[in-house]
Write a protein that holds these residues in place. Structure first.
Motif, PDB file in Angstrom:
ATOM      1  N   ALA A  41       3.918   9.524   7.737  1.00 46.87           N
ATOM      2  CA  ALA A  41       5.284   9.010   7.550  1.00 46.87           C
ATOM      3  C   ALA A  41       5.283   7.496   7.398  1.00 46.87           C
ATOM      4  CB  ALA A  41       6.163   9.432   8.727  1.00 46.87           C
ATOM      5  N   ILE A  42       4.490   6.809   8.228  1.00 50.35           N
ATOM      6  CA  ILE A  42       4.404   5.348   8.148  1.00 50.35           C
ATOM      7  C   ILE A  42       3.766   4.927   6.831  1.00 50.35           C
ATOM      8  CG2 ILE A  42       3.288   3.314   9.161  1.00 50.35           C
ATOM      9  CD1 ILE A  42       3.588   4.790  11.909  1.00 50.35           C
ATOM     10  N   GLY A  43       2.721   5.647   6.424  1.00 47.33           N
ATOM     11  CA  GLY A  43       2.051   5.339   5.163  1.00 47.33           C
ATOM     12  C   GLY A  43       2.997   5.437   3.980  1.00 47.33           C
ATOM     13  N   LYS A  44       3.853   6.471   3.972  1.00 42.63           N
ATOM     14  CA  LYS A  44       4.821   6.623   2.880  1.00 42.63           C
ATOM     15  C   LYS A  44       5.776   5.434   2.836  1.00 42.63           C
ATOM     16  CE  LYS A  44       4.772  11.687   2.706  1.00 42.63           C
ATOM     17  NZ  LYS A  44       5.540  12.939   2.977  1.00 42.63           N
ATOM     18  N   THR A  45       6.176   4.964   4.027  1.00 38.47           N
ATOM     19  CA  THR A  45       7.072   3.804   4.074  1.00 38.47           C
ATOM     20  C   THR A  45       6.384   2.558   3.532  1.00 38.47           C
ATOM     21  OG1 THR A  45       8.196   4.706   6.019  1.00 38.47           O
ATOM     22  CG2 THR A  45       8.456   2.350   5.615  1.00 38.47           C
ATOM     23  N   LEU A  46       5.127   2.358   3.918  1.00 36.04           N
ATOM     24  CA  LEU A  46       4.383   1.183   3.455  1.00 36.04           C
ATOM     25  C   LEU A  46       4.149   1.219   1.947  1.00 36.04           C
ATOM     26  CD1 LEU A  46       1.745   0.830   6.334  1.00 36.04           C
ATOM     27  CD2 LEU A  46       3.726  -0.617   5.908  1.00 36.04           C
ATOM     28  N   VAL A  47       3.927   2.412   1.412  1.00 30.68           N
ATOM     29  CA  VAL A  47       3.766   2.554  -0.043  1.00 30.68           C
ATOM     30  C   VAL A  47       5.030   2.094  -0.751  1.00 30.68           C
ATOM     31  CG1 VAL A  47       3.539   4.233  -1.915  1.00 30.68           C
ATOM     32  CG2 VAL A  47       1.997   4.351   0.048  1.00 30.68           C
ATOM     33  N   LYS A  48       6.179   2.507  -0.227  1.00 30.43           N
ATOM     34  CA  LYS A  48       7.457   2.095  -0.834  1.00 30.43           C
ATOM     35  C   LYS A  48       7.632   0.585  -0.762  1.00 30.43           C
ATOM     36  CE  LYS A  48       9.868   6.440   0.149  1.00 30.43           C
ATOM     37  NZ  LYS A  48      10.952   7.088   0.947  1.00 30.43           N
ATOM     38  N   GLU A  49       7.084  -0.038   0.296  1.00 26.76           N
ATOM     39  CA  GLU A  49       7.211  -1.487   0.455  1.00 26.76           C
ATOM     40  C   GLU A  49       6.204  -2.252  -0.407  1.00 26.76           C
ATOM     41  OE1 GLU A  49       6.683  -2.250   4.594  1.00 26.76           O
ATOM     42  OE2 GLU A  49       8.651  -1.476   5.161  1.00 26.76           O
ATOM     43  N   GLY A  50       5.262  -1.523  -1.055  1.00 31.04           N
ATOM     44  CA  GLY A  50       4.269  -2.189  -1.894  1.00 31.04           C
ATOM     45  C   GLY A  50       3.146  -2.824  -1.097  1.00 31.04           C
ATOM     46  N   ARG A  51       2.793  -2.265   0.038  1.00 30.35           N
ATOM     47  CA  ARG A  51       1.753  -2.830   0.913  1.00 30.35           C
ATOM     48  C   ARG A  51       0.407  -2.844   0.199  1.00 30.35           C
ATOM     49  NH1 ARG A  51       0.663  -3.098   6.584  1.00 30.35           N
ATOM     50  NH2 ARG A  51      -1.270  -4.263   6.768  1.00 30.35           N
ATOM     51  N   THR A  52      -0.335  -3.920   0.375  1.00 29.20           N
ATOM     52  CA  THR A  52      -1.694  -4.021  -0.154  1.00 29.20           C
ATOM     53  C   THR A  52      -2.657  -4.299   0.991  1.00 29.20           C
ATOM     54  OG1 THR A  52      -1.446  -6.395  -0.593  1.00 29.20           O
ATOM     55  CG2 THR A  52      -0.946  -4.877  -2.403  1.00 29.20           C
ATOM     56  N   THR A  53      -3.938  -4.007   0.780  1.00 29.85           N
ATOM     57  CA  THR A  53      -4.956  -4.313   1.766  1.00 29.85           C
ATOM     58  C   THR A  53      -5.319  -5.790   1.659  1.00 29.85           C
ATOM     59  OG1 THR A  53      -6.904  -3.955   0.361  1.00 29.85           O
ATOM     60  CG2 THR A  53      -5.905  -2.003   1.368  1.00 29.85           C
ATOM     61  N   LYS A  54      -6.150  -6.265   2.580  1.00 32.46           N
ATOM     62  CA  LYS A  54      -6.552  -7.667   2.543  1.00 32.46           C
ATOM     63  C   LYS A  54      -7.360  -7.993   1.296  1.00 32.46           C
ATOM     64  CE  LYS A  54      -6.453  -8.486   7.522  1.00 32.46           C
ATOM     65  NZ  LYS A  54      -7.212  -8.887   8.725  1.00 32.46           N
ATOM     66  N   LYS A  55      -7.936  -6.981   0.682  1.00 36.49           N
ATOM     67  CA  LYS A  55      -8.664  -7.205  -0.565  1.00 36.49           C
ATOM     68  C   LYS A  55      -7.809  -6.935  -1.791  1.00 36.49           C
ATOM     69  CE  LYS A  55     -13.310  -6.659   1.246  1.00 36.49           C
ATOM     70  NZ  LYS A  55     -14.623  -6.021   1.110  1.00 36.49           N
ATOM     71  N   GLY A  56      -6.505  -6.805  -1.561  1.00 38.78           N
ATOM     72  CA  GLY A  56      -5.584  -6.705  -2.684  1.00 38.78           C
ATOM     73  C   GLY A  56      -5.413  -5.326  -3.262  1.00 38.78           C
ATOM     74  N   LYS A  57      -5.945  -4.278  -2.604  1.00 40.70           N
ATOM     75  CA  LYS A  57      -5.774  -2.922  -3.114  1.00 40.70           C
ATOM     76  C   LYS A  57      -4.397  -2.395  -2.726  1.00 40.70           C
ATOM     77  CE  LYS A  57     -10.654  -1.652  -3.313  1.00 40.70           C
ATOM     78  NZ  LYS A  57     -11.657  -0.596  -3.048  1.00 40.70           N
ATOM     79  N   LEU A  58      -3.750  -1.736  -3.679  1.00 43.17           N
ATOM     80  CA  LEU A  58      -2.390  -1.251  -3.485  1.00 43.17           C
ATOM     81  C   LEU A  58      -2.418   0.078  -2.739  1.00 43.17           C
ATOM     82  CD1 LEU A  58       0.647  -1.649  -4.165  1.00 43.17           C
ATOM     83  CD2 LEU A  58       0.220  -0.245  -6.212  1.00 43.17           C
ATOM     84  N   LEU A  59      -1.706   0.146  -1.607  1.00 48.64           N
ATOM     85  CA  LEU A  59      -1.617   1.388  -0.845  1.00 48.64           C
ATOM     86  C   LEU A  59      -0.836   2.416  -1.663  1.00 48.64           C
ATOM     87  CD1 LEU A  59      -2.652   2.246   1.950  1.00 48.64           C
ATOM     88  CD2 LEU A  59      -0.369   1.805   2.843  1.00 48.64           C
ATOM     89  N   THR A  60      -1.410   3.617  -1.787  1.00 50.00           N
ATOM     90  CA  THR A  60      -0.878   4.623  -2.714  1.00 50.00           C
ATOM     91  C   THR A  60      -0.958   6.005  -2.080  1.00 50.00           C
ATOM     92  OG1 THR A  60      -1.679   3.314  -4.599  1.00 50.00           O
ATOM     93  CG2 THR A  60      -1.152   5.627  -5.030  1.00 50.00           C
ATOM     94  N   MET A  61       0.042   6.839  -2.329  1.00 51.69           N
ATOM     95  CA  MET A  61      -0.030   8.245  -1.937  1.00 51.69           C
ATOM     96  C   MET A  61      -0.847   8.999  -2.978  1.00 51.69           C
ATOM     97  SD  MET A  61       1.523   8.571   0.938  1.00 51.69           S
ATOM     98  CE  MET A  61       1.439  10.373   0.971  1.00 51.69           C
ATOM     99  N   ARG A  62      -1.847   9.722  -2.513  1.00 50.72           N
ATOM    100  CA  ARG A  62      -2.690  10.475  -3.447  1.00 50.72           C
ATOM    101  C   ARG A  62      -1.963  11.721  -3.958  1.00 50.72           C
ATOM    102  NH1 ARG A  62      -7.802  10.682  -5.025  1.00 50.72           N
ATOM    103  NH2 ARG A  62      -8.626   9.153  -3.551  1.00 50.72           N
TER     104      ARG A  62
END
Length: 505
Positions: A204-225
């Motif tokens: 549930a938290i991951g889905k929220t972060l995806v909507k917010e456009g969260r990226t990792t420290k190396k710039g990778k975009l958090l995505t739902m598979r």
């Protein structure tokens, strides 16, 4: 040509588990968890070993074919971490393989096991062996064949008491080693306090972060598979997948926490454990007594260490300062700083940061170039990691004297909110004592603005019986029983009010 594996910089993101492939010492250790009779093995491996391998071959490993099969599974389980790395190859030490599989006669059984797994059955080989091998430098590398790499992992519980006893000894040997290292010993003491999120909460938290456009420290975009394979995205290598992150979290914590282990000279003795290897956004959900934690992170530690080690003239370098002077996007500067000094010299020269440092720190760059040419390009990262570990070691020793424990994440510490002021003071003082001019930027862990209601309810059920929340039982019961009509915003507001009132008390 530089590759990611040449100069991987550990940053607390998912790809950090690659250290198990790249660090000579850690890559040769099976990851040791408290549940010693539990193995993670490729699906169908046990069935195919039992059904299709001739009994005569198994009896060459052990007269009891069931024990022979378990020894084969034990060797296979050493490669389980490669399910979570881009590189499927992993070095396995012959000494450790022997220790894992030897019988009472001390015969080198592992050689026969490797041959059996390489040969396989009429269903195919279980493993492949690489051709890179240097005595005393690089152990032989192995990987699962695609047939077993693509099917996923399953848990197998060892039945042979002698194998379980041997794994118990290994567990306690590594635990004893950990307790002699100040960073590792601190982590072991910290583990008793930690409360983990559930996988359902993380989704549930991951889905929220995806909507917010969260990226990792190396710039990778958090995505739902969403069950898609990598090729669904043309830029999949620039994405970090929520479901994969959660699978890694379960691997690192599902059988207890790893015994923390210090790396070899190449990593400067950096320590890895279940929490350094897990994705940053997941680590941010850890709580103690229901309270979120604070991260105390040195500002641009490695650039400032490089200044100290290689005779630079600037001090208190920040990503923002470099970005402004070099007219480069700050996000690019942050990502480049993770790896710039660890690269080959040719890789440094084509980095966006090279122009800035050649103009502002030409003497430092000359010293770095000379050191890399004389001692190999990895010498820079080795020296910087060693300095970093020495700083963090002294910080943690100082905090222990004050009765404080923290989570260690390379150049950052994660602590309880109530301890943050003391942790920052100690970190700022110790880093200057080491001659490195930087300081801590302290921020609360990044969390989605709104937690799902069910996540909050799970936390409340834990909190209601905790002595820290005595006097708040009525408020907690009200939220659990009479708030079903409340919006998620209201639910979060009342929950945060409880946390803040306890924090102020």
């Amino acid at each position: 040509m530089s590759t990611e594996n040449d100069y991987i910089a550990l940053s607390g993101d998912t790809e950090d588990i690659n250290i198990l492939q790249n660090d000579y010492k850690l890559s040769e250790l099976a990851m040791v968890f408290p549940n010693v009779n539990s193995l993670l093995i490729p699906k169908k491996a046990h069935y195919n070993l039992s059904k299709y391998v001739p009994k005569a071959l198994l009896k060459e490993i052990d007269p009891n074919t069931d024990i022979a099969i378990e020894k084969c599974l034990l060797v296979l389980s050493n490669l389980a971490s490669t399910y979570y790395t881009e590189d499927p190859w992993k070095a396995l030490s012959s000494a450790i393989l022997h220790e894992q599989t030897k019988g009472n006669s001390n015969t080198f059984i592992y050689i026969k096991i490797i041959e059996l797994l390489k040969t396989g059955t009429n269903k195919g080989a279980f493993i492949e062996m690489g051709d890179s091998y240097e005595v005393g430098v690089q152990s032989k590398k192995y990987r699962y064949t695609d047939q077993y790499l693509n099917v996923g992992l399953t848990e197998y519980l060892i039945k042979d008491t002698s194998i379980i006893a041997r794994r118990n000894r290994l567990f306690y040997q590594q635990l004893a080693n950990a307790m002699t290292n100040p960073i590792c010993a601190n982590l072991v003491r910290m583990y008793a306090k930690i409360e983990l999120p559930t996988s359902v909460e993380l989704l549930a938290i991951g889905k929220t972060l995806v909507k917010e456009g969260r990226t990792t420290k190396k710039g990778k975009l958090l995505t739902m598979r969403n069950k898609h394979k990598n090729h669904y995205w043309s830029d999949w290598q620039n994405r970090s997948f929520v479901e994969d992150n959660i699978n890694l979290f379960e691997f690192l914590t599902g059988r207890g926490f790893m015994i923390p282990s210090a790396g070899d000279a190449a990593s400067g003795g950096r320590v890895v454990d279940s929490f350094t290897l897990m994705p940053t956004w997941i680590r941010e959900q850890i709580t103690i007594d229901g309270m979120r934690l604070a991260e105390c992170d040195y500002t641009a530690l490695h650039p400032n260490i490089a200044i100290k080690l290689y005779g630079g003239k600037e001090s208190y370098i920040t990503h923002q300062k470099v970005a402004k002077k070099a007219a480069i996007d700050e996000k690019i500067v942050k990502v480049e700083h993770l790896a710039f000094f660890n690269k080959r010299w040719s890789g440094m020269k084509i980095s966006p940061l090279y122009k800035y440092y050649s103009e502002h720190e030409p003497t430092m760059l000359k010293h770095i170039e000379r050191d890399k040419k004389a001692n190999g390009y990895k010498v820079t990262s080795r020296r910087m990691f060693e300095t970093e570990v020495n700083i963090m070691n002294d910080v943690i020793v100082n905090l222990k004297a004050k009765g404080l424990q923290v989570l260690y994440v390379y150049d950052a510490l994660v602590c309880e909110e109530k301890d943050k002021t003391v942790v920052i003071e100690v970190m700022n003082r110790i880093v200057l004592e080491h001659g490195v001019k930087t300081s801590v930027k302290a921020t609360e862990q990044h969390n989605p603005e709104l937690l799902p209601i069910e996540t909050i309810k799970n936390k409340l059920r834990t909190m209601i019986n905790h002595e820290r929340y005595q006097g708040k039982e009525s408020d907690i019961r009200t939220m659990l029983t009479a708030f079903d009509h409340k919006t998620v915003e209201e639910f979060n507001g009342f929950f945060n009010h409880i946390l803040e009132s306890v924090s102020r008390a």
